[in-house]
Scaffold this active site. Sequence first.
Site, PDB file in Angstrom:
ATOM      1  N   TYR A  67      74.116   8.621  38.673  1.00  0.00           N
ATOM      2  CA  TYR A  67      74.257  10.082  38.678  1.00  0.00           C
ATOM      3  C   TYR A  67      73.088  10.722  37.912  1.00  0.00           C
ATOM      4  CZ  TYR A  67      76.942  14.495  38.408  1.00  0.00           C
ATOM      5  OH  TYR A  67      77.388  15.806  38.510  1.00  0.00           O
ATOM      6  N   SER A  68      71.874  10.479  38.400  1.00  0.00           N
ATOM      7  CA  SER A  68      70.682  11.077  37.782  1.00  0.00           C
ATOM      8  C   SER A  68      69.572  11.028  38.824  1.00  0.00           C
ATOM      9  CB  SER A  68      70.285  10.317  36.506  1.00  0.00           C
ATOM     10  OG  SER A  68      70.206   8.917  36.762  1.00  0.00           O
ATOM     11  N   LEU A 101      69.078  -4.302  25.012  1.00  0.00           N
ATOM     12  CA  LEU A 101      68.894  -2.931  25.510  1.00  0.00           C
ATOM     13  C   LEU A 101      70.111  -2.090  25.159  1.00  0.00           C
ATOM     14  CD1 LEU A 101      67.431  -0.792  27.357  1.00  0.00           C
ATOM     15  CD2 LEU A 101      68.721  -1.780  29.264  1.00  0.00           C
ATOM     16  N   ASP A 120      71.935   1.365  26.050  1.00  0.00           N
ATOM     17  CA  ASP A 120      71.981   2.370  27.115  1.00  0.00           C
ATOM     18  C   ASP A 120      72.913   3.491  26.659  1.00  0.00           C
ATOM     19  OD1 ASP A 120      72.143   3.840  29.427  1.00  0.00           O
ATOM     20  OD2 ASP A 120      72.977   2.235  30.670  1.00  0.00           O
ATOM     21  N   CYS A 178      75.881   5.711  29.485  1.00  0.00           N
ATOM     22  CA  CYS A 178      75.648   4.698  30.516  1.00  0.00           C
ATOM     23  C   CYS A 178      76.287   5.030  31.857  1.00  0.00           C
ATOM     24  CB  CYS A 178      76.162   3.342  30.038  1.00  0.00           C
ATOM     25  SG  CYS A 178      77.957   3.325  29.766  1.00  0.00           S
ATOM     26  N   TRP A 227      78.346   5.251  35.109  1.00  0.00           N
ATOM     27  CA  TRP A 227      79.133   4.231  35.788  1.00  0.00           C
ATOM     28  C   TRP A 227      78.458   2.863  35.719  1.00  0.00           C
ATOM     29  CZ3 TRP A 227      79.224   9.268  38.051  1.00  0.00           C
ATOM     30  CH2 TRP A 227      80.493   9.863  38.050  1.00  0.00           C
ATOM     31  N   GLY A 228      77.505   2.713  34.798  1.00  0.00           N
ATOM     32  CA  GLY A 228      76.981   1.387  34.491  1.00  0.00           C
ATOM     33  C   GLY A 228      75.919   0.862  35.443  1.00  0.00           C
ATOM     34  N   SER A 248      82.998   9.163  28.649  1.00  0.00           N
ATOM     35  CA  SER A 248      83.908   9.401  29.768  1.00  0.00           C
ATOM     36  C   SER A 248      84.768   8.170  30.021  1.00  0.00           C
ATOM     37  CB  SER A 248      83.109   9.755  31.025  1.00  0.00           C
ATOM     38  OG  SER A 248      83.881   9.533  32.195  1.00  0.00           O
ATOM     39  N   CYS A 291      71.120  23.574  41.951  1.00  0.00           N
ATOM     40  CA  CYS A 291      70.173  22.825  41.117  1.00  0.00           C
ATOM     41  C   CYS A 291      69.023  22.273  41.970  1.00  0.00           C
ATOM     42  CB  CYS A 291      70.884  21.707  40.359  1.00  0.00           C
ATOM     43  SG  CYS A 291      71.820  22.322  38.944  1.00  0.00           S
TER      44      CYS A 291
END
Lengths: 395, 395
Positions: A127-128, A162, A164, A167, A169-170, A190, A357
Amino acid sequence: MLASLLPALRELALPLRLRLWDGKELDLGPSPRVTLAINDPNLIPQLAHPSLDLLGSAYVEGRIDLHGPLAEVIRIGDELTQALGRHTSSAPPREEHDKATDAKAISYHYDLSNAFYSLWLDQDMVYSCAYFESGNESLDQAQQAKLRHLCRKLRLKRGDRLLDVGCGWGGLARFAAREYGAEVFGITLSREQLTLARQRVADEGLEDRVRLELMDYRDLPADEGFDKVVSVGMFEHVGHANLPLYCKQLFGAVRPGGLVMNHGITARHVDGRPVGHGAGEFIDRYVFPHGELPHLVNIGACISETGLEIVDVESLRLHYAKTLELWSQRLEARLDEARALVPERALRIWRLYLAGCAYGFRRNWINLHQILASKPLADGSHELPWTRADLYPPA
Amino acid sequence: MLASLLPALRELALPLRLRLWDGKELDLGPSPRVTLAINDPNLIPQLAHPSLDLLGSAYVEGRIDLHGPLAEVIRIGDELTQALGRHTSSAPPREEHDKATDAKAISYHYDLSNAFYSLWLDQDMVYSCAYFESGNESLDQAQQAKLRHLCRKLRLKRGDRLLDVGCGWGGLARFAAREYGAEVFGITLSREQLTLARQRVADEGLEDRVRLELMDYRDLPADEGFDKVVSVGMFEHVGHANLPLYCKQLFGAVRPGGLVMNHGITARHVDGRPVGHGAGEFIDRYVFPHGELPHLVNIGACISETGLEIVDVESLRLHYAKTLELWSQRLEARLDEARALVPERALRIWRLYLAGCAYGFRRNWINLHQILASKPLADGSHELPWTRADLYPPA
């Protein structure tokens, strides 16, 4: 009232049809592509000087309905606002960002419904901003390419520890563990994300290399143990006042010689104010409560002040425009399924937010910057190669 | 006085020999590699709390002499300063930067002697950070690679109108015209540079594509006609107060859709102050009068405020350390020839400055950032490729 407004509206010759509460229709220009149905007569006086926040809020609250291609809706809304609006963007609100408020804000957006997000995100639910190497890739390909681009920038290698931060949904955590053999510790606020992310880690048999926790970034143990730190789409939620603390936490988490990647949305300012004809207020009210977009310079200053050295900055603005356009198109294609998963009000918010957006990135109201920083060793050296050519290996 | 100072000095166990005005020698540690000859007894009280500015100034003024490898001299000087100094770097002076003052300051440094600069610069006399693709190149190779890297970042192509602000001896202007077919307009405030640069342009038969003028950046015609603007090692001379004007000039000179490259030295700040144990004051006094190094964030803010979009930032800090080390080694190898070209005082300044700045880049006191900015078209689009892979073509 409407009569006095019509001449100014008609002068714009927008491909827009008005449908009034009594069923009457008025075309404001030739070949209308968008219909704005005004359900509430009391809105008319406000329409004399619209803002994107006003229009968006009226849609969310059901005072207007919108019909037509969503990208056109946004464009026409912006033209209307630019021509008639008196709105001047105000500085973003500087609100208190304590742990409870932040947890609630994150939950509001990210706990909405995993099933809803899976309707329009890529298969890994990243989601980015995606990364388009040619501009012709699928969303799935571009999100995998983004994960790889981040890992390459971090010069990730087998056994690297690392962190994160945020993070989701991983997707990145699993990619880094699977493709690079990294040992990943990921945190999110979340619960919905954490549940699905852990399940996917287990499905891939990565539990020995990926640990995910529900944790606030302020609660990170300051052990300086991580080789690399990555934060994707996270600093937008931190708030201006807490940016120094946020950067200090990242600095504290990485070992000397390590690298920190900040990937996130930055605001463009004109005369010290964000641009966007009120879009930011809409986002703040309905989409990302307590979100605050820093200017590149603000986040850069906070990073520098901790002692990190900024070594590489890349704008991916048009990559995010394209990502959001794809998300929006995918959601528009599955509205019926979406209606079964989230309330109509939420669906209206997310529809406008994705298309809006996309428009904002296209128009350069907002940007996406990947900021890579190094924590130098005491003698000033670092572990980066001479050039960035390793980020672009021959195909 | 010296007697009271000696215990503290000896505790540092530096490989340093003191030679006093009366010929007496004192070793402060085992196997001295550097000899500091104190010619002026009045200096002793000040040595109790040294700064790099004090030590450097004393050397320039002949109150001390220094013998030994220059890199060692600098390192020992810094250790001395760190251990005993009470110096806290002050904020850089904010001086008036009018055209006359700037012209004088530029002339002081760059009009010193073309023959002197040609002793230790590369064959093209590129007087800025080189670009080492492998770390094993010669200075000549690395400077050509830098010129190519800049042209690639600017996506320079045949017929592009390129403005080169602070063109030096014309190395970049000739490279861009010769290798990329660009039409270059270059400006400098140094008469010596201009003379040699023009001669080299003529020698290569590039007069139809390269025009060079003695001109202040404030006198640039604001015609928005250039496709690309490049500024290498220039913003360091502009002064903090004039940075917004400088950026406005660059913004005004480039057409919408065009690109602007700012390549220059940035300062690291701690608690709002530059670091470096007084090295900055020495540089300001003797090397670059009226020079003022902005933080990356300051120059970035000025660039952004004009409306330019920051698309790519790259740190080349260790490239500049290596460049300066090579310059210093080349000058040290030709000191006799240098003495025939410049006064002893100037030679002392340049020797310390080259070795000292190499040390400063290594230690992360200062940095080198290439900042690429785009002037977006009205609809927010730009002409950049999706990725930076074109900067790194397969060999």
